[in-house]
Design a protein around this motif. Sequence first.
Motif, PDB file in Angstrom:
ATOM      1  N   ASN A  54       0.812  -1.208   0.000  1.00  0.00           N
ATOM      2  CA  ASN A  54       0.000   0.000   0.000  1.00  0.00           C
ATOM      3  C   ASN A  54       0.851   1.267   0.000  1.00  0.00           C
ATOM      4  O   ASN A  54       0.507   2.258  -0.644  1.00  0.00           O
ATOM      5  CB  ASN A  54      -0.928  -0.001   1.217  1.00  0.00           C
ATOM      6  N   LYS A  55       1.965   1.243   0.715  1.00  0.00           N
ATOM      7  CA  LYS A  55       2.843   2.418   0.769  1.00  0.00           C
ATOM      8  C   LYS A  55       3.389   2.772  -0.612  1.00  0.00           C
ATOM      9  O   LYS A  55       3.547   3.944  -0.949  1.00  0.00           O
ATOM     10  CB  LYS A  55       3.993   2.179   1.742  1.00  0.00           C
ATOM     11  N   SER A  56       3.690   1.768  -1.392  1.00  0.00           N
ATOM     12  CA  SER A  56       4.154   2.015  -2.753  1.00  0.00           C
ATOM     13  C   SER A  56       2.992   2.411  -3.661  1.00  0.00           C
ATOM     14  O   SER A  56       3.145   3.215  -4.580  1.00  0.00           O
ATOM     15  CB  SER A  56       4.851   0.766  -3.301  1.00  0.00           C
ATOM     16  N   PHE A  57       1.815   1.864  -3.382  1.00  0.00           N
ATOM     17  CA  PHE A  57       0.645   2.084  -4.226  1.00  0.00           C
ATOM     18  C   PHE A  57       0.115   3.517  -4.116  1.00  0.00           C
ATOM     19  O   PHE A  57      -0.339   4.102  -5.106  1.00  0.00           O
ATOM     20  CB  PHE A  57      -0.446   1.085  -3.815  1.00  0.00           C
ATOM     21  N   VAL A  58       0.183   4.112  -2.911  1.00  0.00           N
ATOM     22  CA  VAL A  58      -0.447   5.416  -2.660  1.00  0.00           C
ATOM     23  C   VAL A  58       0.058   6.519  -3.591  1.00  0.00           C
ATOM     24  O   VAL A  58      -0.748   7.149  -4.290  1.00  0.00           O
ATOM     25  CB  VAL A  58      -0.307   5.822  -1.178  1.00  0.00           C
ATOM     26  N   PRO A  59       1.373   6.826  -3.640  1.00  0.00           N
ATOM     27  CA  PRO A  59       1.802   7.912  -4.542  1.00  0.00           C
ATOM     28  C   PRO A  59       1.509   7.606  -6.005  1.00  0.00           C
ATOM     29  O   PRO A  59       1.161   8.502  -6.771  1.00  0.00           O
ATOM     30  CB  PRO A  59       3.307   8.040  -4.268  1.00  0.00           C
ATOM     31  N   TRP A  60       1.651   6.346  -6.397  1.00  0.00           N
ATOM     32  CA  TRP A  60       1.350   5.936  -7.771  1.00  0.00           C
ATOM     33  C   TRP A  60      -0.128   6.173  -8.072  1.00  0.00           C
ATOM     34  O   TRP A  60      -0.495   6.688  -9.131  1.00  0.00           O
ATOM     35  CB  TRP A  60       1.718   4.465  -7.928  1.00  0.00           C
ATOM     36  N   LEU A  61      -1.003   5.802  -7.131  1.00  0.00           N
ATOM     37  CA  LEU A  61      -2.443   5.973  -7.309  1.00  0.00           C
ATOM     38  C   LEU A  61      -2.818   7.447  -7.377  1.00  0.00           C
ATOM     39  O   LEU A  61      -3.577   7.868  -8.261  1.00  0.00           O
ATOM     40  CB  LEU A  61      -3.185   5.302  -6.147  1.00  0.00           C
ATOM     41  N   TYR A  62      -2.300   8.257  -6.447  1.00  0.00           N
ATOM     42  CA  TYR A  62      -2.667   9.673  -6.398  1.00  0.00           C
ATOM     43  C   TYR A  62      -2.299  10.409  -7.689  1.00  0.00           C
ATOM     44  O   TYR A  62      -3.052  11.260  -8.167  1.00  0.00           O
ATOM     45  CB  TYR A  62      -1.983  10.357  -5.209  1.00  0.00           C
ATOM     46  N   GLU A  63      -1.145  10.079  -8.236  1.00  0.00           N
ATOM     47  CA  GLU A  63      -0.726  10.724  -9.485  1.00  0.00           C
ATOM     48  C   GLU A  63      -1.720  10.431 -10.606  1.00  0.00           C
ATOM     49  O   GLU A  63      -2.056  11.311 -11.406  1.00  0.00           O
ATOM     50  CB  GLU A  63       0.670  10.238  -9.884  1.00  0.00           C
ATOM     51  N   ARG A  64      -2.210   9.216 -10.667  1.00  0.00           N
ATOM     52  CA  ARG A  64      -3.133   8.827 -11.739  1.00  0.00           C
ATOM     53  C   ARG A  64      -4.547   9.336 -11.491  1.00  0.00           C
ATOM     54  O   ARG A  64      -5.244   9.689 -12.442  1.00  0.00           O
ATOM     55  CB  ARG A  64      -3.107   7.295 -11.902  1.00  0.00           C
ATOM     56  N   LEU A  65      -4.954   9.405 -10.261  1.00  0.00           N
ATOM     57  CA  LEU A  65      -6.255   9.997  -9.961  1.00  0.00           C
ATOM     58  C   LEU A  65      -6.269  11.485 -10.315  1.00  0.00           C
ATOM     59  O   LEU A  65      -7.289  12.019 -10.771  1.00  0.00           O
ATOM     60  CB  LEU A  65      -6.595   9.809  -8.474  1.00  0.00           C
ATOM     61  N   LYS A  66      -5.138  12.126 -10.110  1.00  0.00           N
ATOM     62  CA  LYS A  66      -5.038  13.548 -10.453  1.00  0.00           C
ATOM     63  C   LYS A  66      -5.178  13.759 -11.958  1.00  0.00           C
ATOM     64  O   LYS A  66      -5.775  14.740 -12.410  1.00  0.00           O
ATOM     65  CB  LYS A  66      -3.697  14.098  -9.954  1.00  0.00           C
ATOM     66  N   ARG A  67      -4.647  12.831 -12.768  1.00  0.00           N
ATOM     67  CA  ARG A  67      -4.763  12.945 -14.233  1.00  0.00           C
ATOM     68  C   ARG A  67      -6.177  12.630 -14.715  1.00  0.00           C
ATOM     69  O   ARG A  67      -6.601  13.101 -15.769  1.00  0.00           O
ATOM     70  CB  ARG A  67      -3.744  12.027 -14.908  1.00  0.00           C
ATOM     71  N   ASN A  68      -6.906  11.773 -13.954  1.00  0.00           N
ATOM     72  CA  ASN A  68      -8.316  11.490 -14.221  1.00  0.00           C
ATOM     73  C   ASN A  68      -8.568  10.968 -15.647  1.00  0.00           C
ATOM     74  O   ASN A  68      -9.468  11.426 -16.346  1.00  0.00           O
ATOM     75  CB  ASN A  68      -9.166  12.739 -13.966  1.00  0.00           C
ATOM     76  N   GLU A  69      -7.760   9.974 -16.049  1.00  0.00           N
ATOM     77  CA  GLU A  69      -7.928   9.371 -17.368  1.00  0.00           C
ATOM     78  C   GLU A  69      -8.558   7.990 -17.215  1.00  0.00           C
ATOM     79  O   GLU A  69      -8.114   7.173 -16.415  1.00  0.00           O
ATOM     80  CB  GLU A  69      -6.574   9.265 -18.080  1.00  0.00           C
TER      81      GLU A  69
END
Length: 428
Positions: free
Chosen positions: A274-289
């Motif tokens: 989860n610790k690795s997943f969080v920054p990766w997830l947030y970046e992609r949610l911000k792009r909203n694709e």
Amino acid sequence: MLLKKIANHELFRGSAIYLLASAMNAAIPLLLLPVLTRYLSPAEYGEVAMFLVWVSLIGALCGLSVHGAANRKYFDIDENADELAKYIFMCFSILMVSSLIMLGIVVILGPYLSKMLNISYVWLIIGVPVAALGFINKLRLGQWQVSKQAARYGVHQVSQSLANVSLTLFFVVVLYLGASGRILAISSTFFVFAIISILTLFKDRLIKFAWRPDMAKEALNFGVPLIPHIVGMFLLNTVDRVVITSELGLDQAGIYMVAIQLSMAAGIILDAVNKSFVPWLYERLKRNEINEKLMIVKATYAYYCLLGFGAFLGFIVAGDVLLLIVGRDYSDAANLIGWVILAKAFHGGYLMVTNYLFYSKNTGVLSTITIFCGLLNVALLFVLIGYAGLIGAAWAYCISKFVQWIVTWLVASRMVSMPWFKIFAIQK
């Protein structure tokens, strides 16, 4: 070619480092477990468990959970490190004030709390600064996590575990200090690594003295709504030891804690992913694709399948593994371990969806969910312990974690639009 692409992927690389560090971090306490179960009686192990329960509870109030606000702030500053450093200083200011208030309260209420939790008045008082030191360590680790410095995170984490084990062996095995030696080792380790955390924050220019009440308000707006969430997590993940001690005795709490301790290996690995997943997830949610969201959903479902397989293995082999590790005094823990690992699998599923609530800053609704599930766990504990004894506590834990996962998933799907239930239709 596909394997090479996966190996070079930033999420895989980050997860690999976190997993390696977490595997080492999990292995170190497991190696210590056979020693502790032979040098500490179940009642003494229960005393250590109750101290950790206390630190967990008071940790929700020392710092008011604003270390999480500092992690979230990293994604809003647009590389303005000076602003982040001021923000972190205000988080430290909140920690100091809240911890001093809590210390005063504990000094006054300590005698009553000592009887309720079955630990000494002195350890109750010491637990407050230990919880505050834990806040500092979490803040330091959080900044490494969000800035994708997995290696530094891992070195710090593993070094802390090594120090904890070394001091435990010295105080418990060499000096024969029993439960007090174990608690002293935990407290000393927290102190040393909090100092290291502060020094490295200064070195990385992540603390800057500046009085910014607006930043304090922002941090509190993020952290304070999380306090009920953390109290709920205490009711969900930790209060079982209090109820077991009250209903069945300190020795049974020690046996239960051994099963929990062994399952922590799985919990730490899930946390690392989860610790690795969080920054990766947030970046992609911000792009909203939509294509990236579809990829996230597919990966999450695949991960859930993995969790299910791990839980199945827990029922098949974990009991035998536990019996090899602990002595005869703790053999009853083998009946609990499969259920505890299943609960950890449900927690792994919860971690994958709770991130959406943090991203949307809906920490208030997260608190509501956690309080509800925590109260459900308390109610189930009294009913199921009365019906089935110690294994009833494990059943209560499983049911509550399952409910937490499903409810959080449903709420998260309303807060952040994701193709959870349209994934197969999209593929067509």
